[in-house]
Design a protein around this motif. Structure first.
Motif, PDB file in Angstrom:
ATOM      1  N   GLY A 146       1.024  -1.225   0.327  1.00 55.11           N
ATOM      2  CA  GLY A 146       0.024  -0.051   0.260  1.00 55.11           C
ATOM      3  C   GLY A 146       0.826   1.503  -0.011  1.00 55.11           C
ATOM      4  O   GLY A 146       2.295   0.902   0.072  1.00 55.11           O
ATOM      5  N   LYS A 147       0.229   2.521  -0.658  1.00 56.69           N
ATOM      6  CA  LYS A 147       0.605   3.559  -0.080  1.00 56.69           C
ATOM      7  C   LYS A 147       0.289   4.487   0.488  1.00 56.69           C
ATOM      8  O   LYS A 147      -1.289   4.787   1.063  1.00 56.69           O
ATOM      9  N   MET A 148       0.943   4.915   1.813  1.00 54.76           N
ATOM     10  CA  MET A 148       0.774   6.100   2.531  1.00 54.76           C
ATOM     11  C   MET A 148       0.231   7.593   2.201  1.00 54.76           C
ATOM     12  O   MET A 148       0.624   7.674   1.642  1.00 54.76           O
ATOM     13  N   SER A 149      -0.962   8.211   2.446  1.00 52.68           N
ATOM     14  CA  SER A 149      -1.327   9.313   2.158  1.00 52.68           C
ATOM     15  C   SER A 149       0.444  10.588   2.429  1.00 52.68           C
ATOM     16  O   SER A 149       0.680  10.333   3.328  1.00 52.68           O
ATOM     17  N   PRO A 150       0.238  11.731   1.401  1.00 49.93           N
ATOM     18  CA  PRO A 150       1.213  12.212   1.990  1.00 49.93           C
ATOM     19  C   PRO A 150       0.983  12.685   3.617  1.00 49.93           C
ATOM     20  O   PRO A 150       2.344  13.025   4.041  1.00 49.93           O
ATOM     21  N   LYS A 151       0.480  13.637   3.950  1.00 51.24           N
ATOM     22  CA  LYS A 151      -0.146  14.130   5.604  1.00 51.24           C
ATOM     23  C   LYS A 151       0.493  12.522   6.378  1.00 51.24           C
ATOM     24  O   LYS A 151       1.296  12.808   6.650  1.00 51.24           O
ATOM     25  N   ASP A 152      -0.365  11.352   5.806  1.00 51.37           N
ATOM     26  CA  ASP A 152       0.122  10.355   6.753  1.00 51.37           C
ATOM     27  C   ASP A 152       1.566  10.098   6.611  1.00 51.37           C
ATOM     28  O   ASP A 152       1.645   9.960   7.638  1.00 51.37           O
ATOM     29  N   SER A 153       1.762  10.145   5.626  1.00 48.69           N
ATOM     30  CA  SER A 153       3.463   9.423   5.872  1.00 48.69           C
ATOM     31  C   SER A 153       3.935  10.712   6.736  1.00 48.69           C
ATOM     32  O   SER A 153       4.560   9.965   7.315  1.00 48.69           O
ATOM     33  N   MET A 154       3.868  11.965   6.633  1.00 52.61           N
ATOM     34  CA  MET A 154       4.733  12.643   7.562  1.00 52.61           C
ATOM     35  C   MET A 154       4.327  12.395   8.776  1.00 52.61           C
ATOM     36  O   MET A 154       5.233  13.264   9.578  1.00 52.61           O
ATOM     37  N   GLU A 155       3.011  12.309   8.710  1.00 50.56           N
ATOM     38  CA  GLU A 155       2.852  11.897  10.741  1.00 50.56           C
ATOM     39  C   GLU A 155       3.649  10.987  11.357  1.00 50.56           C
ATOM     40  O   GLU A 155       4.464  10.895  11.813  1.00 50.56           O
ATOM     41  N   LEU A 156       3.783  10.034   9.839  1.00 47.85           N
ATOM     42  CA  LEU A 156       4.416   8.889   9.979  1.00 47.85           C
ATOM     43  C   LEU A 156       6.179   9.153  10.568  1.00 47.85           C
ATOM     44  O   LEU A 156       6.946   8.840  11.026  1.00 47.85           O
ATOM     45  N   LEU A 157       5.874  10.109   9.693  1.00 47.72           N
ATOM     46  CA  LEU A 157       7.720  10.630  10.180  1.00 47.72           C
ATOM     47  C   LEU A 157       8.332  11.045  10.999  1.00 47.72           C
ATOM     48  O   LEU A 157       9.234  11.215  11.421  1.00 47.72           O
ATOM     49  N   ALA A 158       7.135  11.842  10.981  1.00 49.16           N
ATOM     50  CA  ALA A 158       7.670  12.875  12.555  1.00 49.16           C
ATOM     51  C   ALA A 158       8.261  11.407  13.497  1.00 49.16           C
ATOM     52  O   ALA A 158       8.645  12.504  14.615  1.00 49.16           O
ATOM     53  N   ILE A 159       6.736  10.516  13.925  1.00 55.01           N
ATOM     54  CA  ILE A 159       6.502  10.504  14.663  1.00 55.01           C
ATOM     55  C   ILE A 159       8.604   9.091  14.894  1.00 55.01           C
ATOM     56  O   ILE A 159       8.805   9.459  16.186  1.00 55.01           O
ATOM     57  N   VAL A 160       8.802   8.492  13.192  1.00 54.64           N
ATOM     58  CA  VAL A 160       9.647   7.977  13.267  1.00 54.64           C
ATOM     59  C   VAL A 160      11.025   8.651  13.667  1.00 54.64           C
ATOM     60  O   VAL A 160      12.203   8.067  14.477  1.00 54.64           O
ATOM     61  N   ALA A 161      11.000  10.536  13.608  1.00 56.00           N
ATOM     62  CA  ALA A 161      11.700  11.017  14.060  1.00 56.00           C
ATOM     63  C   ALA A 161      12.115  11.278  15.441  1.00 56.00           C
ATOM     64  O   ALA A 161      13.421  12.371  15.233  1.00 56.00           O
ATOM     65  N   ALA A 162      11.056  11.604  15.876  1.00 56.31           N
ATOM     66  CA  ALA A 162      10.895  11.635  17.526  1.00 56.31           C
ATOM     67  C   ALA A 162      11.945  11.550  18.004  1.00 56.31           C
ATOM     68  O   ALA A 162      12.214  10.120  17.584  1.00 56.31           O
TER      69      ALA A 162
END
Length: 141
Positions: A124-140
């Motif tokens: 699956g592909k995540m939406s850009p918005k959801d991807s950025m939210e996940l990336l923020a969690i990963v980078a925190a």
């Protein structure tokens, strides 16, 4: 004699049906208290866990983001190793949850994630918005 046998079989059938119908899927509230997410990234040739998400708010957010992915049945072959992996761990032996390993590839432009569930032929592909939210969690930190 046949009548008694028929009644016993019917009672067993009704019991089996009622037991199967009473099975409940885990809710988000259940997942918050029974799942831990292990985030890992590539370190040389292996993936090392760099963060574990155990707090209910973080578990809920990651679960919600993964639930939004529009999964397709597909076997994919990516040109490179995943950028990140997320492994689920069930902490409650009384709750039946499938242990999943998610592989994440950040798109070349860095605007969305492509995701594969290992062993389930799900892509699956995540939406850009959801991807950025996940990336923020990963980078925190």
């Amino acid at each position: 004699m046949m009548r008694k046998l028929f009644i016993i079989v019917m009672l067993m059938f009704i019991c089996c049906i009622s037991a199967a119908c009473s099975h409940k899927e885990p809710t988000v509230a259940t997942i918050e208290t029974t799942v831990i997410y292990h985030l890992s990234k590539q370190d040389g040739q292996v993936y090392k866990v760099f963060r574990t998400i155990e707090e209910p708010a973080g578990v809920r957010k990651v679960s919600e983001l993964l639930d939004k992915v529009r999964w397709e049945n597909a076997i994919v072959s990516m040109s490179r190793m995943p950028d990140y992996k997320i492994r689920t761990e069930n902490t409650d032996p009384n709750v039946s949850l499938v242990r999943n390993n998610y592989d994440f590839w950040l798109s070349p432009k860095g605007d969305y994630f492509e995701v594969v569930i290992e062993g389930f032929s799900k892509y699956g592909k995540m939406s850009p918005k959801d991807s950025m939210e996940l990336l923020a969690i990963v980078a925190a930190k």
